[in-house]
Design a protein around this motif. Sequence first.
Motif, short mmCIF file in Angstrom:
data_model
loop_
_atom_site.label_atom_id
_atom_site.label_comp_id
_atom_site.label_asym_id
_atom_site.label_seq_id
_atom_site.Cartn_x
_atom_site.Cartn_y
_atom_site.Cartn_z
N THR B 55 0.83 -1.19 0.00
CA THR B 55 0.00 0.00 0.00
C THR B 55 0.87 1.25 0.00
OG1 THR B 55 -1.67 1.28 1.20
CG2 THR B 55 -0.17 -0.06 2.53
N ASN B 56 0.30 2.35 -0.54
CA ASN B 56 0.98 3.63 -0.41
C ASN B 56 0.09 4.64 0.34
OD1 ASN B 56 -0.87 4.00 -2.38
ND2 ASN B 56 0.51 4.99 -3.86
N GLU B 57 -0.86 4.08 1.09
CA GLU B 57 -1.72 4.94 1.90
C GLU B 57 -1.50 4.68 3.38
OE1 GLU B 57 -5.78 4.68 0.54
OE2 GLU B 57 -5.03 4.88 -1.53
N LEU B 58 -1.60 5.73 4.17
CA LEU B 58 -1.27 5.59 5.59
C LEU B 58 -2.51 5.42 6.48
CD1 LEU B 58 1.79 8.02 5.86
CD2 LEU B 58 1.77 5.58 6.41
N ASP B 59 -3.66 5.20 5.86
CA ASP B 59 -4.85 4.92 6.66
C ASP B 59 -4.96 3.42 6.94
OD1 ASP B 59 -7.25 4.54 7.84
OD2 ASP B 59 -8.44 5.65 6.35
N PHE B 60 -4.59 3.05 8.14
CA PHE B 60 -4.62 1.63 8.51
C PHE B 60 -5.77 1.34 9.48
CE2 PHE B 60 -0.26 2.32 7.17
CZ PHE B 60 -0.04 1.24 6.34
N SER B 61 -6.80 2.20 9.46
CA SER B 61 -7.86 2.03 10.46
C SER B 61 -8.51 0.65 10.39
CB SER B 61 -8.89 3.15 10.33
OG SER B 61 -9.26 3.29 8.97
N LYS B 62 -8.48 0.03 9.23
CA LYS B 62 -9.09 -1.30 9.11
C LYS B 62 -8.08 -2.44 9.11
CE LYS B 62 -13.20 0.53 7.00
NZ LYS B 62 -13.60 1.19 5.75
N SER B 63 -6.83 -2.14 9.41
CA SER B 63 -5.78 -3.15 9.36
C SER B 63 -5.94 -4.19 10.48
CB SER B 63 -4.41 -2.47 9.49
OG SER B 63 -3.42 -3.45 9.70
N GLN B 64 -5.52 -5.41 10.18
CA GLN B 64 -5.50 -6.48 11.18
C GLN B 64 -4.20 -6.50 11.97
OE1 GLN B 64 -8.15 -8.62 11.80
NE2 GLN B 64 -9.14 -7.09 10.47
N ALA B 65 -3.25 -5.67 11.55
CA ALA B 65 -1.92 -5.75 12.18
C ALA B 65 -1.98 -5.39 13.66
CB ALA B 65 -0.95 -4.82 11.45
N GLU B 66 -1.19 -6.11 14.44
CA GLU B 66 -1.11 -5.85 15.88
C GLU B 66 0.10 -5.01 16.24
OE1 GLU B 66 -2.37 -10.05 17.72
OE2 GLU B 66 -1.27 -10.14 15.82
N VAL B 67 1.13 -5.12 15.40
CA VAL B 67 2.34 -4.32 15.64
C VAL B 67 2.72 -3.61 14.34
CG1 VAL B 67 4.77 -4.35 16.33
CG2 VAL B 67 3.17 -5.95 17.40
N PHE B 68 2.89 -2.30 14.43
CA PHE B 68 3.34 -1.49 13.30
C PHE B 68 4.79 -1.09 13.53
CE2 PHE B 68 -0.40 -0.46 10.70
CZ PHE B 68 -1.38 -1.07 11.47
N LEU B 69 5.65 -1.46 12.59
CA LEU B 69 7.06 -1.09 12.71
C LEU B 69 7.37 -0.02 11.66
CD1 LEU B 69 8.70 -4.59 13.26
CD2 LEU B 69 8.13 -2.87 14.99
N ILE B 70 7.73 1.17 12.13
CA ILE B 70 8.05 2.27 11.22
C ILE B 70 9.52 2.21 10.87
CG2 ILE B 70 8.08 4.78 10.93
CD1 ILE B 70 5.77 4.96 12.88
N ALA B 71 9.81 1.86 9.62
CA ALA B 71 11.19 1.66 9.19
C ALA B 71 11.53 2.61 8.05
CB ALA B 71 11.39 0.20 8.77
N VAL B 85 -2.90 6.66 10.34
CA VAL B 85 -4.08 6.35 11.15
C VAL B 85 -3.99 4.87 11.51
CG1 VAL B 85 -6.59 6.35 11.26
CG2 VAL B 85 -5.40 8.05 9.85
N LEU B 86 -4.00 4.59 12.80
CA LEU B 86 -3.75 3.23 13.27
C LEU B 86 -4.98 2.65 13.95
CD1 LEU B 86 -0.24 3.84 14.88
CD2 LEU B 86 -0.69 2.62 12.75
N PRO B 87 -5.13 1.34 13.89
CA PRO B 87 -6.18 0.72 14.71
C PRO B 87 -5.82 0.92 16.19
CG PRO B 87 -4.85 -0.95 13.59
CD PRO B 87 -4.37 0.36 13.10
N GLU B 88 -6.84 1.15 16.98
CA GLU B 88 -6.63 1.57 18.36
C GLU B 88 -5.73 0.65 19.17
OE1 GLU B 88 -9.85 2.34 21.59
OE2 GLU B 88 -10.47 3.31 19.71
N ARG B 89 -5.91 -0.64 18.97
CA ARG B 89 -5.24 -1.60 19.87
C ARG B 89 -3.80 -1.92 19.45
NH1 ARG B 89 -7.84 -5.26 23.43
NH2 ARG B 89 -9.71 -4.15 24.08
N ALA B 90 -3.39 -1.45 18.29
CA ALA B 90 -2.08 -1.83 17.78
C ALA B 90 -0.96 -1.11 18.55
CB ALA B 90 -1.96 -1.50 16.30
N ILE B 91 0.19 -1.78 18.62
CA ILE B 91 1.41 -1.16 19.13
C ILE B 91 2.14 -0.56 17.94
CG2 ILE B 91 3.70 -1.65 20.08
CD1 ILE B 91 2.42 -3.81 21.78
#
Lengths: 261, 261
Positions: B55-71, B85-91
């Motif tokens: 993806t080239n969009e930063l809206d992850f509100s619907k993502s299943q990911a639990e951990v986001f690593l910014i690299a 934009v991150l899902p609330e529960r994600a780290i």
Amino acid sequence: MHKRSYKIAIIGAGNVGTHLVKALEYAGHPVVEVYSRDLRNAKQLTLGSYNAKATNELDFSKSQAEVFLIAVKDDAIEEVVREIVLPERAIVAHTSGAKPLSVLQYLPNDRGVFYPVQTFSKHKKINFEQLPICIEGDSEATVQVLAELAKSLSSSVYIVNSEQRKALHVAAVFACNFSNHLIKIAKDIVVTEEMNFDILKPLIIETIDKALITSPEQSQTGPAVRRDTSTISTHLAFLKGNEELQTIYQVLTESIMETYE
Amino acid sequence: MHKRSYKIAIIGAGNVGTHLVKALEYAGHPVVEVYSRDLRNAKQLTLGSYNAKATNELDFSKSQAEVFLIAVKDDAIEEVVREIVLPERAIVAHTSGAKPLSVLQYLPNDRGVFYPVQTFSKHKKINFEQLPICIEGDSEATVQVLAELAKSLSSSVYIVNSEQRKALHVAAVFACNFSNHLIKIAKDIVVTEEMNFDILKPLIIETIDKALITSPEQSQTGPAVRRDTSTISTHLAFLKGNEELQTIYQVLTESIMETYE
């Protein structure tokens, strides 16, 4: 190709002498004498050898050796040169990176340098096959004999004059002595902040690997080459109170910036 | 022990991102999204993956990911933080050695740092098993999740706060960036005198080996630590005309002398 074998005498039973005795015998050159001021050191070195005689006397007038390799400390070479008596036909070479060929000038023999470019520890194995050996001689014939001897130990033999060897020595101070000191500084910084020096080791290994496999120019990274002045300021502020480290940081940062303008 | 697997999103398809995707998938953590500003880069990274979506969009509100690593690059972190934009529960964790945890402070999530202490090239393999990973988190729970994730990649995981990580970064500049530059200087000296840089390589390798296996203090050699002022003068004379190298030589020589008084 028939390889000529030379009878060798090693003057000095320190780190370089120890490794040379082993490597030369392994390559088929009988080491006939090993000299050390302390006879016990010489004896220890000749223990595993068929041919070698240990001695603490510098009169070799009756020696069978064809090549004498002086492997004593730099400061002791001149004393050895003053006292040693050599058979007329033998070649004599010192093994120092720092001393010119001319330190041997008062010896009536063919003279040369046989300089293995490595830092030796007595108990750490050295792979001679890849070891650069720098040869110099006062005549074509001397160069040829010493180079032949070197090639029987290593595939990496270079003809290098005294001026070049001096440059090599200066370069080694930068690449080795100074790098080692920078690693010590890094270790101190990490340990002071209660971290383990091990954290840095893979990064150091990979950095050196890249520098040697590609080139140090291509692998230069960090805030200086990026001209990241904000990180540089942060780092200098971190080093506040340690003028010495600030100076080193500044001098090397400026040098990197000037190199990659 | 049952190992927990985490769904991961990687923000950034550069060197660090590339290696993280591979290592995490190999360790059993599904990488569900890979972001890059340039979609093609993200796509290239997800090619070999079962799960990952580019993806080239930063809206992850619907993502299943639990951990986001910014690299992404250090300078781009703040922009990503503003837009993501991150899902609330994600780290969410960044992977930078230079940036404090606080660059993530405006994100409403659990925040941390997941910093692999290595210099990555896209096409050079990295042994993750020995790779130090430094973890920081805004809570015990965050630290625990990130440390667990790190331990599934590497046996060398450290809990390191932002101040310590800054020290680590400064230390790495000394041990890596500056050492690399000294090797470049050494190469230039050798090449200028018409010698091959290869002559120095085994010496450099052995020096670093010794520094890391024993310790840099024990392996310091050279004219400075010997207080061999005559060699130091010879070297400074050799560098005459190059003020920059003379200064570096002097500053580091003085530092070594003061260290080993």
